[in-house]
Design an enzyme around this catalytic site. Structure first.
Site, PDB file in Angstrom:
ATOM      1  N   GLY A  15       0.818  -1.213   0.000  1.00 54.17           N
ATOM      2  CA  GLY A  15       0.000   0.000   0.000  1.00 54.17           C
ATOM      3  C   GLY A  15       0.848   1.257   0.000  1.00 54.17           C
ATOM      4  N   CYS A  43       3.789  -8.883   1.893  1.00 51.63           N
ATOM      5  CA  CYS A  43       3.512  -9.639   0.664  1.00 51.63           C
ATOM      6  C   CYS A  43       4.794 -10.163   0.030  1.00 51.63           C
ATOM      7  CB  CYS A  43       2.758  -8.751  -0.322  1.00 51.63           C
ATOM      8  SG  CYS A  43       2.595  -9.496  -1.946  1.00 51.63           S
ATOM      9  N   CYS A  48       2.756 -13.425   0.615  1.00 46.46           N
ATOM     10  CA  CYS A  48       2.264 -13.991  -0.650  1.00 46.46           C
ATOM     11  C   CYS A  48       3.365 -14.575  -1.546  1.00 46.46           C
ATOM     12  CB  CYS A  48       1.545 -12.927  -1.463  1.00 46.46           C
ATOM     13  SG  CYS A  48       0.546 -11.803  -0.499  1.00 46.46           S
ATOM     14  N   LYS A  51       5.418 -17.513   0.006  1.00 43.46           N
ATOM     15  CA  LYS A  51       4.411 -18.579   0.193  1.00 43.46           C
ATOM     16  C   LYS A  51       4.095 -19.255  -1.126  1.00 43.46           C
ATOM     17  CE  LYS A  51       0.431 -17.922  -0.691  1.00 43.46           C
ATOM     18  NZ  LYS A  51      -0.596 -17.202   0.032  1.00 43.46           N
ATOM     19  N   TYR A 178      -6.670 -18.703   6.357  1.00 40.84           N
ATOM     20  CA  TYR A 178      -5.880 -18.752   5.124  1.00 40.84           C
ATOM     21  C   TYR A 178      -4.475 -19.325   5.394  1.00 40.84           C
ATOM     22  CZ  TYR A 178      -8.473 -15.017   2.471  1.00 40.84           C
ATOM     23  OH  TYR A 178      -9.361 -14.249   1.789  1.00 40.84           O
ATOM     24  N   GLU A 182      -3.107 -22.939   4.225  1.00 35.51           N
ATOM     25  CA  GLU A 182      -2.115 -22.955   3.142  1.00 35.51           C
ATOM     26  C   GLU A 182      -0.832 -23.652   3.595  1.00 35.51           C
ATOM     27  OE1 GLU A 182      -3.436 -18.995   0.580  1.00 35.51           O
ATOM     28  OE2 GLU A 182      -1.741 -18.828   1.925  1.00 35.51           O
ATOM     29  N   HIS A 435     -13.366 -26.192 -24.553  1.00 33.21           N
ATOM     30  CA  HIS A 435     -13.410 -27.623 -24.297  1.00 33.21           C
ATOM     31  C   HIS A 435     -12.117 -28.298 -24.748  1.00 33.21           C
ATOM     32  CE1 HIS A 435     -15.319 -31.479 -23.673  1.00 33.21           C
ATOM     33  NE2 HIS A 435     -14.885 -31.878 -24.858  1.00 33.21           N
ATOM     34  N   GLU A 440     -15.085 -24.945 -18.093  1.00 36.32           N
ATOM     35  CA  GLU A 440     -16.231 -24.891 -19.003  1.00 36.32           C
ATOM     36  C   GLU A 440     -17.534 -25.196 -18.262  1.00 36.32           C
ATOM     37  OE1 GLU A 440     -16.660 -28.034 -22.069  1.00 36.32           O
ATOM     38  OE2 GLU A 440     -14.950 -28.998 -21.121  1.00 36.32           O
TER      39      GLU A 440
HETATM   40  P1  NDP Z   1      -7.458 -15.634   9.605  1.00 38.79           P
HETATM   41  O1  NDP Z   1      -8.210 -14.560  10.306  1.00 38.79           O
HETATM   42  O2  NDP Z   1      -7.784 -16.016   8.224  1.00 38.79           O
HETATM   43  O3  NDP Z   1      -7.521 -16.963  10.480  1.00 38.79           O
HETATM   44  C1  NDP Z   1      -7.197 -16.972  11.840  1.00 38.79           C
HETATM   45  C2  NDP Z   1      -7.491 -18.356  12.377  1.00 38.79           C
HETATM   46  O4  NDP Z   1      -7.001 -18.467  13.702  1.00 38.79           O
HETATM   47  C3  NDP Z   1      -8.966 -18.664  12.419  1.00 38.79           C
HETATM   48  O5  NDP Z   1      -9.136 -20.016  12.086  1.00 38.79           O
HETATM   49  C4  NDP Z   1      -9.334 -18.380  13.861  1.00 38.79           C
HETATM   50  O6  NDP Z   1     -10.394 -19.152  14.329  1.00 38.79           O
HETATM   51  C5  NDP Z   1      -8.067 -18.829  14.569  1.00 38.79           C
HETATM   52  N1  NDP Z   1      -7.871 -18.145  15.834  1.00 38.79           N
HETATM   53  C6  NDP Z   1      -7.953 -16.811  16.077  1.00 38.79           C
HETATM   54  N2  NDP Z   1      -7.705 -16.541  17.371  1.00 38.79           N
HETATM   55  C7  NDP Z   1      -7.467 -17.729  17.963  1.00 38.79           C
HETATM   56  C8  NDP Z   1      -7.155 -18.117  19.292  1.00 38.79           C
HETATM   57  N3  NDP Z   1      -7.051 -17.215  20.262  1.00 38.79           N
HETATM   58  N4  NDP Z   1      -6.982 -19.417  19.551  1.00 38.79           N
HETATM   59  C9  NDP Z   1      -7.089 -20.348  18.562  1.00 38.79           C
HETATM   60  N5  NDP Z   1      -7.378 -20.046  17.281  1.00 38.79           N
HETATM   61  C10 NDP Z   1      -7.564 -18.748  16.982  1.00 38.79           C
HETATM   62  O7  NDP Z   1      -5.930 -15.189   9.764  1.00 38.79           O
HETATM   63  P2  NDP Z   1      -4.606 -15.687   9.066  1.00 38.79           P
HETATM   64  O8  NDP Z   1      -3.553 -15.454  10.082  1.00 38.79           O
HETATM   65  O9  NDP Z   1      -4.743 -17.042   8.479  1.00 38.79           O
HETATM   66  O10 NDP Z   1      -4.445 -14.659   7.873  1.00 38.79           O
HETATM   67  C11 NDP Z   1      -4.471 -13.248   8.120  1.00 38.79           C
HETATM   68  C12 NDP Z   1      -4.986 -12.529   6.905  1.00 38.79           C
HETATM   69  O11 NDP Z   1      -4.016 -12.547   5.889  1.00 38.79           O
HETATM   70  C13 NDP Z   1      -6.220 -13.154   6.278  1.00 38.79           C
HETATM   71  O12 NDP Z   1      -7.405 -12.702   6.864  1.00 38.79           O
HETATM   72  C14 NDP Z   1      -6.104 -12.731   4.859  1.00 38.79           C
HETATM   73  O13 NDP Z   1      -6.758 -11.505   4.699  1.00 38.79           O
HETATM   74  C15 NDP Z   1      -4.621 -12.562   4.637  1.00 38.79           C
HETATM   75  N6  NDP Z   1      -4.083 -13.682   3.839  1.00 38.79           N
HETATM   76  C16 NDP Z   1      -4.532 -13.880   2.568  1.00 38.79           C
HETATM   77  C17 NDP Z   1      -4.046 -14.912   1.796  1.00 38.79           C
HETATM   78  C18 NDP Z   1      -4.564 -15.121   0.422  1.00 38.79           C
HETATM   79  O14 NDP Z   1      -5.182 -14.220  -0.128  1.00 38.79           O
HETATM   80  N7  NDP Z   1      -4.356 -16.295  -0.167  1.00 38.79           N
HETATM   81  C19 NDP Z   1      -3.028 -15.813   2.315  1.00 38.79           C
HETATM   82  C20 NDP Z   1      -2.638 -15.537   3.657  1.00 38.79           C
HETATM   83  C21 NDP Z   1      -3.156 -14.503   4.372  1.00 38.79           C
HETATM   84  P3  NDP Z   1     -11.943 -18.709  14.126  1.00 38.79           P
HETATM   85  O15 NDP Z   1     -12.283 -19.053  12.712  1.00 38.79           O
HETATM   86  O16 NDP Z   1     -12.662 -19.556  15.102  1.00 38.79           O
HETATM   87  O17 NDP Z   1     -12.010 -17.261  14.431  1.00 38.79           O
END
Ligand code: NDP
Length: 452
Positions: A15, A43, A48, A51, A178, A182, A435, A440
């Site tokens: 950004g 990123c 990204c 990764k 995510y 991943e 195809h 498709e």
């Molecule tokens: P997310 O918010 O996607 O996931 C966090 C996970 O951790 C959830 O499953 C959540 O559970 C769990 N969690 C949160 N707090 C606790 C806790 N105290 N104890 C146990 N589990 C917990 O975050 P990420 O870190 O995976 O990614 C951050 C951001 O980065 C994403 O939101 C995304 O925007 C971006 N990103 C995008 C990618 C892409 O576009 N391919 C790749 C990687 C990152 P619950 O579901 O229950 O809240």
């Protein structure tokens, strides 16, 4: 009042760099940018880009297995993590240089330093130098967060994963979002034994239920040990690794524990609150639709604002900010519709509403098909792909599209154009199929799977 610069950007990630380049290069503003770590931000340096390169690395064993099914006498040897890491480091160094060149080419002055705010128009660098600017843009991103579990210091995050000296044999991934999903797939593909503990009922909360169920099932088939309804109670150092004591009563020893339990905005210690910049509950900088904070000369874009935490969104926000302030065009970013991909194996590409969200809003039709794609069916693999469209009964517009398939990220980028243009189901149907492809199916699904 005269200032040293028209714009001072704090943070050299997606950004901040875009805002600086557009403000200086396109609109002729005098711009400076401070970055305390490596140019490129999450990123490029620890997100990204590395990764995705690890995703590529992790896919070769399956490709070689497939090659054998296609008649090749192909064999895969061991994976040399240190050779890969050295190449990865070199690539990131190259990209970092490209970012620096882009900035200097646009005439941006770069300070390799931390910068904090002193007042509404002044920042202080780590060596004490003070610099003034008419506008200040905070683009400091976010950082991984590890909850307060006993033994948390034994865990690593996605920041450290690219720096590991050796690939661990047994890995626990904590989280179901995510990053957790991943990396569970990447590490599994690289040959690690992977367990993934997620506290909720199904990983990838927030995505379409059918699609995330499909991903989870495929991940399990591929060997990832997903344990839902399971969280870590404590981590303990033991002779042969790290013992994870879990809420389901289990105790297992791992070589590494990767926490991917979300990220927090990097907003503390910048002097924001003292100036009257409002912070939200998660520490995010509160901004309006033009990314302006409660202090008129201070703006913020990207993950530090915790809106949609995706690189292309931060880039759009930075660009819109620069056009608005220095280009004489008031531009804001529409956060309501964006395509994104989760680089699990299989990948998931998604845009718009999930079936569950759409159903809450209006009567819909769902078109969904799951099938074995030609390439892996021939190889005798059980993989299935999912193509799914959510259609408004009233307007016939495509409200959501969810794809689980190899290359889903590439597919959803293109579907995203049509959906952003407001395409209807009938316009999809009028498109002649390519195809034989997997995609498709998106233009050949004739009868709704269900209505609701
Ligand atoms: P997310 O918010 O996607 O996931 C966090 C996970 O951790 C959830 O499953 C959540 O559970 C769990 N969690 C949160 N707090 C606790 C806790 N105290 N104890 C146990 N589990 C917990 O975050 P990420 O870190 O995976 O990614 C951050 C951001 O980065 C994403 O939101 C995304 O925007 C971006 N990103 C995008 C990618 C892409 O576009 N391919 C790749 C990687 C990152 P619950 O579901 O229950 O809240």
């Amino acid at each position: 009042m005269s200032f040293d610069y028209d714009l001072f950007v704090i943070g050299g990630g997606s950004g901040g760099v875009r805002a600086a380049r557009i403000a200086a290069g396109t609109h002729g503003a005098k711009v400076a940018l401070a970055e305390e770590y490596r140019m490129g931000g999450t990123c490029v340096i620890r997100g990204c880009v590395p990764k995705k390169l690890m995703v590529f690395a992790s896919e070769y064993p399956d490709m070689v297995a497939d090659a054998r099914s296609y008649g090749w006498d192909a064999r895969i040897g061991g994976f040399d993590w240190s050779a890969f890491r050295a190449k990865l480091d070199a690539e990131l160094t190259r990209l970092e240089k490209a970012y620096r060149c882009g900035l200097s080419g646009a005439g941006v002055t770069v300070f390799d330093s931390r910068a904090v705010l002193v007042d509404a128009h002044t920042v202080k660098l780590a060596d004490g130098t003070q610099v003034s600017a008419k506008y200040i843009l905070v683009a400091t991103g976010g950082a991984p967060f590890i909850p307060d579990v006993p033994g948390r210091e034994l865990a690593i995050t996605s920041n450290e994963i690219f720096q590991m000296d050796a690939l661990p044999s047994r890995v626990l991934v904590v989280g179901g979002g995510y990053i957790a999903s991943e990396f569970a797939c990447i590490l599994n593909g690289l040959g690690c034994e992977v367990a993934q503990y997620y506290r909720g009922a199904q990983i990838l909360r927030g995505f379409d239920d059918e699609a995330r169920g499909h991903v989870a099932e495929a991940m399990r088939e591929n060997g990832v040990g997903i344990h839902c309804g399971t969280d870590v109670m404590r981590l303990e150092k033991v002779a042969d690794g790290i013992r994870a004591v879990a809420t389901d009563g289990s105790e297992r020893v791992f070589d590494a524990v990767l926490y991917a339990t979300g990220r927090k905005p990097n907003s503390s210690g910048l002097g924001l609150e003292a100036l009257g910049v409002a912070l939200g509950r998660n520490g995010q900088i509160e901004v309006d639709e033009y990314s302006q904070t409660a202090v008129p000369s201070i703006f913020a874009v990207g993950d530090v604002t915790d809106r949609i935490n995706l690189t292309p969104v931060a880039i759009r926000e930075g660009h819109a900010f620069a056009d608005t302030i220095f280009g004489g065009q008031r531009r804001k970013v529409d956060h309501s519709l964006f395509a994104s991909a989760v680089f699990t194996q299989p990948e998931m590409g998604t845009i718009g509403l999930t079936e569950e969200e759409a159903r809450e809003r209006e009567p819909i039709e769902v078109y969904a098909t799951a099938f074995r794609p030609m390439q892996s069916a021939f190889a005798g693999r059980p993989d299935r792909v999912l193509m799914k469209l959510i259609v408004s009964q009233a307007s016939r517009k495509i409200l959501g599209c969810h794809i689980v398939a190899p290359g889903a990220g590439e597919m959803i980028q293109l579907v995203g154009i049509a959906v952003t243009m407001g395409a209807t189901k009938e316009q999809f149907d009028a498109t002649i199929a390519v195809h034989p492809t997997m995609a498709e199916e998106l233009v050949t699904m004739r009868s709704p799977t269900r209505r609701g």
